[in-house]
Design an enzyme around this catalytic site. Structure first.
Site, PDB file in Angstrom:
ATOM      1  N   LYS A   1      -7.922   2.364  20.329  1.00  9.91           N
ATOM      2  CA  LYS A   1      -8.002   3.260  19.193  1.00  9.91           C
ATOM      3  C   LYS A   1      -9.365   2.943  18.598  1.00  9.91           C
ATOM      4  O   LYS A   1     -10.025   3.865  17.900  1.00  9.91           O
ATOM      5  CB  LYS A   1      -6.977   2.679  18.224  1.00  9.91           C
ATOM      6  CG  LYS A   1      -6.828   3.359  16.821  1.00  9.91           C
ATOM      7  CD  LYS A   1      -6.392   4.783  16.847  1.00  9.91           C
ATOM      8  CE  LYS A   1      -6.472   5.581  15.722  1.00  9.91           C
ATOM      9  NZ  LYS A   1      -6.012   5.051  14.375  1.00  9.91           N
TER      10      LYS A   1
ATOM     11  N   ASN B   1      -7.245   1.293  10.735  1.00  9.01           N
ATOM     12  CA  ASN B   1      -8.110   1.545  11.592  1.00  9.01           C
ATOM     13  C   ASN B   1      -9.035   0.448  11.597  1.00  9.01           C
ATOM     14  O   ASN B   1      -9.160  -0.263  10.477  1.00  9.01           O
ATOM     15  CB  ASN B   1      -8.876   2.496  10.775  1.00  9.01           C
ATOM     16  CG  ASN B   1      -8.389   3.947  11.251  1.00  9.01           C
ATOM     17  OD1 ASN B   1      -7.613   3.995  12.233  1.00  9.01           O
ATOM     18  ND2 ASN B   1      -8.735   4.917  10.363  1.00  9.01           N
TER      19      ASN B   1
ATOM     20  N   ALA C   1      -1.263  11.577   8.084  1.00  5.26           N
ATOM     21  CA  ALA C   1      -0.710  12.178   6.872  1.00  5.26           C
ATOM     22  C   ALA C   1      -1.763  12.164   5.808  1.00  5.26           C
ATOM     23  O   ALA C   1      -2.703  11.327   5.758  1.00  5.26           O
ATOM     24  CB  ALA C   1       0.390  11.105   6.288  1.00  5.26           C
TER      25      ALA C   1
ATOM     26  N   ASN D   1     -12.364  17.003  13.103  1.00  7.31           N
ATOM     27  CA  ASN D   1     -12.482  16.192  14.350  1.00  7.31           C
ATOM     28  C   ASN D   1     -12.751  17.484  15.686  1.00  7.31           C
ATOM     29  O   ASN D   1     -13.674  16.945  16.387  1.00  7.31           O
ATOM     30  CB  ASN D   1     -11.025  15.700  14.781  1.00  7.31           C
ATOM     31  CG  ASN D   1     -10.887  14.606  13.741  1.00  7.31           C
ATOM     32  OD1 ASN D   1     -11.545  14.283  12.677  1.00  7.31           O
ATOM     33  ND2 ASN D   1      -9.752  13.819  13.947  1.00  7.31           N
TER      34      ASN D   1
ATOM     35  N   GLY E   1      -0.163   4.507  -0.302  1.00  4.33           N
ATOM     36  CA  GLY E   1      -0.858   5.717   0.096  1.00  4.33           C
ATOM     37  C   GLY E   1      -0.341   6.582   1.061  1.00  4.33           C
ATOM     38  O   GLY E   1       1.090   6.509   1.010  1.00  4.33           O
ATOM     39  N   ALA E   2      -1.023   7.554   1.680  1.00  4.68           N
ATOM     40  CA  ALA E   2      -0.389   8.442   2.711  1.00  4.68           C
ATOM     41  C   ALA E   2       0.607   7.762   3.764  1.00  4.68           C
ATOM     42  O   ALA E   2       1.849   8.161   3.961  1.00  4.68           O
ATOM     43  CB  ALA E   2      -1.406   9.376   3.298  1.00  4.68           C
ATOM     44  N   LEU E   3       0.025   6.752   4.568  1.00  2.00           N
ATOM     45  CA  LEU E   3       0.797   6.163   5.377  1.00  2.00           C
ATOM     46  C   LEU E   3       1.696   5.355   5.013  1.00  2.00           C
ATOM     47  O   LEU E   3       2.913   5.242   5.642  1.00  2.00           O
ATOM     48  CB  LEU E   3      -0.370   5.129   6.323  1.00  2.00           C
ATOM     49  CG  LEU E   3       0.215   4.877   7.649  1.00  2.00           C
ATOM     50  CD1 LEU E   3       0.727   5.989   8.400  1.00  2.00           C
ATOM     51  CD2 LEU E   3      -1.074   3.966   8.362  1.00  2.00           C
TER      52      LEU E   3
ATOM     53  N   GLY F   1       0.844  -1.307   0.130  1.00  2.00           N
ATOM     54  CA  GLY F   1       0.086  -0.141   0.092  1.00  2.00           C
ATOM     55  C   GLY F   1       0.864   1.220   0.282  1.00  2.00           C
ATOM     56  O   GLY F   1       1.677   1.452   1.073  1.00  2.00           O
TER      57      GLY F   1
ATOM     58  N   SER G   1     -10.315  10.044   8.270  1.00  2.00           N
ATOM     59  CA  SER G   1     -10.352   9.336   6.944  1.00  2.00           C
ATOM     60  C   SER G   1     -11.807   9.063   6.798  1.00  2.00           C
ATOM     61  O   SER G   1     -11.896   8.881   5.310  1.00  2.00           O
ATOM     62  CB  SER G   1      -9.538   8.017   7.652  1.00  2.00           C
ATOM     63  OG  SER G   1     -10.089   7.355   8.413  1.00  2.00           O
TER      64      SER G   1
HETATM   65  O1  KPL Z   1      -7.710   7.454  12.773  1.00  2.00           O
HETATM   66  C1  KPL Z   1      -8.122   8.539  12.701  1.00  2.00           C
HETATM   67  C2  KPL Z   1      -8.757   8.687  11.530  1.00  2.00           C
HETATM   68  O2  KPL Z   1      -9.034   9.851  10.839  1.00  2.00           O
HETATM   69  O3  KPL Z   1      -9.062   7.561  10.836  1.00  2.00           O
HETATM   70  C3  KPL Z   1      -8.464   9.625  13.663  1.00  2.00           C
HETATM   71  C4  KPL Z   1      -7.516   9.194  14.946  1.00  2.00           C
HETATM   72  C5  KPL Z   1      -9.582   9.735  13.983  1.00  2.00           C
HETATM   73  C6  KPL Z   1      -7.832  10.888  13.308  1.00  2.00           C
HETATM   74  O4  KPL Z   1      -8.385  11.712  12.172  1.00  2.00           O
END
Ligand code: KPL
Length: 297
Positions: free
Chosen positions: A176, A98, A122, A194, A9-11, A7, A244
């Site tokens: 998380k 996530n 990011a 947020n 992407g940004a991360l 992947g 995200s």
């Molecule tokens: O993980 C995140 C996301 O946007 O997916 C957070 C922690 C909510 C930060 O925006």
């Protein structure tokens, strides 16, 4: 260390750039194979990293000691299952996405699998990735063979601090998940940052309360107030972020709701909990997603 980042992407680009700068032998892996991918990352201090990096080299993959998976949760099981037969026995897989539940979708295997949760943020800006907020990454084993890999946390920490190792990663993943159950659907529904969620205290409390109920049954003891203050801490530290899920909805992409609120509901259902507040949020996001997915299919 020889590493493949699945992947870009940004991360993914963030990890590719930081691991490369630490001297690791890294390549990217993307869905539509290309010999190179352009990695353009701007650090929080404004320093640019620009480099074409190798992608999809099967020999590099076969020799990799780590497969770092930075895909969206719903892409993980398909992509990782396809690559698994090409990995060597000593290659560890680290899932960084996530939500939860992807590990259960992977075929039975002999590999060391780790999972992590990160608060680094990011985002794409033009052709670059801007590392907007530094954060912390918590990693730990989800299969028995992963338990011996605590030194990986130091390797990753040197590239993109902070990284912490946990012999029991479950509490970090659930904390998380709680944050994502609150911030992601609410920001997507109210189309807000947020930080703007501070105006929705009642809903934040009700969502967190249901999450805390499931966490307690899962054996992750956390007092309702501690969970709530953790959620507020993340809202404040990421206040300018567009979550995200909000970005996915705005760009009419598939969201991670099935692995965030969806996972919570599946776990709750297993224990006879109905979780009405989270069920409603889940349905609202699914409705939005279905609207544009129906039109485009
Ligand atoms: O993980 C995140 C996301 O946007 O997916 C957070 C922690 C909510 C930060 O925006």
């Amino acid at each position: 260390m020889k590493i493949t980042v699945l992947g870009c992407g940004a991360l993914g680009q963030l990890w590719l750039s930081t691991l490369y700068q630490q001297g690791h032998d890294v390549q990217g892996w993307i869905r539509i194979p290309q010999p190179f991918c352009a990695v353009n990352v701007i650090s929080p201090e404004g320093i640019a990293f620009n480099r074409n990096m190798t992608t999809n080299d099967p020999e590099h993959l076969a020799q990799s000691e780590l497969l770092l998976v930075t895909l969206k949760a719903w892409q993980v099981s398909g992509a990782v299952s396809t690559l698994m037969p090409m990995l060597n026995d000593n290659c560890a897989i680290l899932l960084l996405h996530n939500g939860m539940g992807t590990v259960d979708e992977l075929p039975a295997n002999r590999l060391a699998i780790l999972q992590g949760a990160t608060t680094h943020a990011a985002r794409h800006e033009g052709n670059s990735i801007v590392h907007v907020a530094t954060g912390a990454t918590h990693i730990g084993p989800v299969t028995p063979r992963g338990a011996a890999l605590s030194s990986l946390a130091d390797t990753l920490h040197n590239a993109l601090p902070d990284v912490a190792w946990h012999d029991n990663i479950k509490p970090s993943l659930w904390n998380k998940l709680a944050v994502n159950c609150v911030i992601n659907p609410l920001t997507a529904l109210y189309n807000c940052t947020n930080g703007d969620l501070l105006a929705y205290a009642d809903q934040i409390e009700q969502i967190s309360q249901e999450v805390a109920q499931v966490m307690a049954i899962e054996g992750v003891e956390i007092h309702r107030d501690s969970l709530l203050s953790f959620v507020y801490q993340v809202i404040e530290s990421t206040s300018a972020n567009h979550s995200s899920m909000l970005q996915d909805i705005r760009n009419q992409r598939h969201t991670e709701i099935d692995y965030i609120t969806g996972y919570l509901l599946r776990r709750g259902r297993k224990f006879g909990l109905t979780l009405p507040i989270n069920t409603r949020l889940f349905e609202q996001i699914k409705r939005k997603e279905n609207d544009y997915e129906r039109v485009s299919s």
